[in-house]
Enzyme design. Structure first.
Site, PDB file in Angstrom:
ATOM      1  N   LYS A   1      25.794  -3.318   1.775  1.00 24.02           N
ATOM      2  CA  LYS A   1      27.237  -3.291   2.070  1.00 24.02           C
ATOM      3  C   LYS A   1      27.524  -2.610   3.391  1.00 24.02           C
ATOM      4  O   LYS A   1      28.679  -2.411   3.762  1.00 24.02           O
ATOM      5  CB  LYS A   1      27.982  -2.544   0.949  1.00 24.02           C
ATOM      6  CG  LYS A   1      27.752  -3.105  -0.444  1.00 24.02           C
ATOM      7  CD  LYS A   1      28.450  -2.224  -1.481  1.00 24.02           C
ATOM      8  CE  LYS A   1      27.870  -2.428  -2.856  1.00 24.02           C
ATOM      9  NZ  LYS A   1      28.354  -1.417  -3.798  1.00 24.02           N
TER      10      LYS A   1
ATOM     11  N   ARG B   1      11.024   4.131   3.922  1.00 25.05           N
ATOM     12  CA  ARG B   1      10.616   3.136   4.932  1.00 25.05           C
ATOM     13  C   ARG B   1      11.868   2.434   5.423  1.00 25.05           C
ATOM     14  O   ARG B   1      12.647   1.926   4.619  1.00 25.05           O
ATOM     15  CB  ARG B   1       9.630   2.120   4.369  1.00 25.05           C
ATOM     16  CG  ARG B   1       9.376   0.963   5.337  1.00 25.05           C
ATOM     17  CD  ARG B   1       8.248   0.060   4.928  1.00 25.05           C
ATOM     18  NE  ARG B   1       6.957   0.692   5.122  1.00 25.05           N
ATOM     19  CZ  ARG B   1       5.793   0.074   4.961  1.00 25.05           C
ATOM     20  NH1 ARG B   1       5.767  -1.194   4.606  1.00 25.05           N
ATOM     21  NH2 ARG B   1       4.657   0.717   5.145  1.00 25.05           N
TER      22      ARG B   1
ATOM     23  N   ARG C   1       0.791  -1.223   0.000  1.00 28.89           N
ATOM     24  CA  ARG C   1       0.000   0.000   0.000  1.00 28.89           C
ATOM     25  C   ARG C   1       0.832   1.287   0.000  1.00 28.89           C
ATOM     26  O   ARG C   1       0.615   2.185  -0.812  1.00 28.89           O
ATOM     27  CB  ARG C   1      -0.927   0.045   1.236  1.00 28.89           C
ATOM     28  CG  ARG C   1      -2.160  -0.764   1.110  1.00 28.89           C
ATOM     29  CD  ARG C   1      -2.514  -1.354   2.447  1.00 28.89           C
ATOM     30  NE  ARG C   1      -1.531  -2.363   2.784  1.00 28.89           N
ATOM     31  CZ  ARG C   1      -1.633  -3.650   2.430  1.00 28.89           C
ATOM     32  NH1 ARG C   1      -2.698  -4.054   1.828  1.00 28.89           N
ATOM     33  NH2 ARG C   1      -0.683  -4.515   2.719  1.00 28.89           N
ATOM     34  N   THR C   2       1.757   1.385   0.927  1.00 33.58           N
ATOM     35  CA  THR C   2       2.408   2.675   1.134  1.00 33.58           C
ATOM     36  C   THR C   2       3.240   3.072  -0.085  1.00 33.58           C
ATOM     37  O   THR C   2       3.130   4.189  -0.598  1.00 33.58           O
ATOM     38  CB  THR C   2       3.285   2.626   2.404  1.00 33.58           C
ATOM     39  OG1 THR C   2       2.516   2.033   3.449  1.00 33.58           O
ATOM     40  CG2 THR C   2       3.719   4.009   2.818  1.00 33.58           C
TER      41      THR C   2
ATOM     42  N   HIS D   1       4.295   5.357  11.824  1.00 32.43           N
ATOM     43  CA  HIS D   1       3.891   5.257  10.415  1.00 32.43           C
ATOM     44  C   HIS D   1       2.882   6.405  10.202  1.00 32.43           C
ATOM     45  O   HIS D   1       1.677   6.187  10.122  1.00 32.43           O
ATOM     46  CB  HIS D   1       3.247   3.890  10.173  1.00 32.43           C
ATOM     47  CG  HIS D   1       3.042   3.529   8.734  1.00 32.43           C
ATOM     48  ND1 HIS D   1       3.127   4.437   7.693  1.00 32.43           N
ATOM     49  CD2 HIS D   1       2.737   2.330   8.172  1.00 32.43           C
ATOM     50  CE1 HIS D   1       2.878   3.794   6.552  1.00 32.43           C
ATOM     51  NE2 HIS D   1       2.644   2.522   6.816  1.00 32.43           N
TER      52      HIS D   1
END
Ligand code: ASP
Ligand code: CP
Length: 305
Positions: free
Chosen positions: A84, A106, A53-54, A134
């Site tokens: 890395k 995110r 969704r986001t 969120h």
């Protein structure tokens, strides 16, 4: 700089006078009648964790407003130099050097969105930082309550599931505490209870809350059930908690609920919402997910337009 990092940064006046009207404007706008208000603007969407969704709604929102998504990864931990060992501060400095207008980020650790913002020369939008917050989900949630109920005031809400690791309930608790006549019930396994920082905030803001053992104890008196899944990727083992039965929304719970109450969930849902209730008009979770698109269009338009 218009970073969106956590929901404490918003106030009620902004929500009611600017944000809700902007979301409604986006919702009412016909798809083909492009606003093109973000023509020439560029978004980088950088996700360390999976998202349906986001990420997709942010990217679609950008495109519907005439802007471009110049780089998108859903698995930055594997497909970028994060693999890395590059730290977020360096990643953000490099991304900013390419000159995007906004970075949607995110991450898997609490506080990383703020760390990114501290080094960013463009707005950072926190699309979820570990078990912390969120905020754009919570803005979607508060708008959904407003649009489904006609107001946010006087809402009795049951927050259920993994309340200690779930970032959406934490963000929503901060946001809903800005309204009046709010009462919150918390229903969770013992090992997934709402953390003290949120409880302290609610006490300071005189928002009554209560921890109850079983959703069925209070289902008949609530306006909103906000269900969440156990966050297994953050180390929460379902087996450790036993069954989800005491916060599962099924026909039994729906029968107890008021006619005008609604069921919400940030999604993805697992067994805590039985598919047998999906066709009930009070099941609002897919409408909530759709609202996420208009909320993100509104936010991008307000930040970049
Ligand atoms: N999609 C929401 C989040 O990323 C809820 C969840 O995944 O359970 O926080
Ligand atoms: N609600 C939510 O954040 O969904 P995704 O994890 O699929 O983006």
């Amino acid at each position: 700089m218009n970073h969106i990092i956590e929901t404490q940064q918003f106030n009620r006046e902004w929500l009611e006078n600017e944000f809700f009207p902007e979301v409604i404007k986006m919702k009412q706008r016909p798809k083909e009648n492009s606003l093109n208000s973000l023509a020439g603007k560029e978004m980088i969407s950088f996700f360390y964790e999976p998202s349906t969704r986001t990420r997709l709604s942010f990217e679609l929102a950008m495109k519907r407003l005439g802007g471009q998504v110049v780089f998108s990864t859903e698995n930055a931990k594997e497909f970028s130099s994060v693999a890395k060992g590059e730290i977020i501060e360096d990643t953000v400095r490099v991304l900013c050097g390419y000159g995007p207008d906004v970075i949607v980020l995110r991450t898997d650790q609490a506080g990383m969105a703020q760390r990114a913002a501290d080094f960013s020369t463009v707005p950072i939008i926190n699309a979820g930082d570990g078990d912390h917050q969120h905020p754009t989900q919570a803005l979607t949630d508060i708008y959904t309550i407003y649009s489904e109920r006609g107001r946010v005031d006087d809402t009795v809400i049951a927050m259920c599931g993994d309340l200690s690791r779930g970032r959406t309930v934490r963000s929503l608790a901060y946001l809903i505490s800005k309204f009046s006549g709010i009462k919150i019930y918390f229903i969770s396994p013992e090992a997934a209870r709402m953390r003290d920082d949120i409880k302290e905030h609610l006490k300071e803001n005189k928002i009554p809350f209560e921890e109850v053992a079983d959703l069925r104890e209070i289902a008949s008196g609530v306006d909103v059930i906000y269900d969440t899944r156990i966050q297994e990727e953050r180390g929460a083992l379902l087996m450790k908690y036993g069954k989800t039965a005491f916060w599962t929304v099924n026909q039994e719970v729906m029968k107890m609920m008021k006619e005008d109450a609604i069921v919400m969930h940030p999604l993805p849902r697992l067994e805590e919402i039985s598919p047998e209730v999906d066709d009930d008009a009070r099941a609002a979770y897919f409408r909530q997910a759709t609202n996420g698109l208009y909320v993100r269009m509104a936010l991008l338009n307000m930040i970049l337009g």
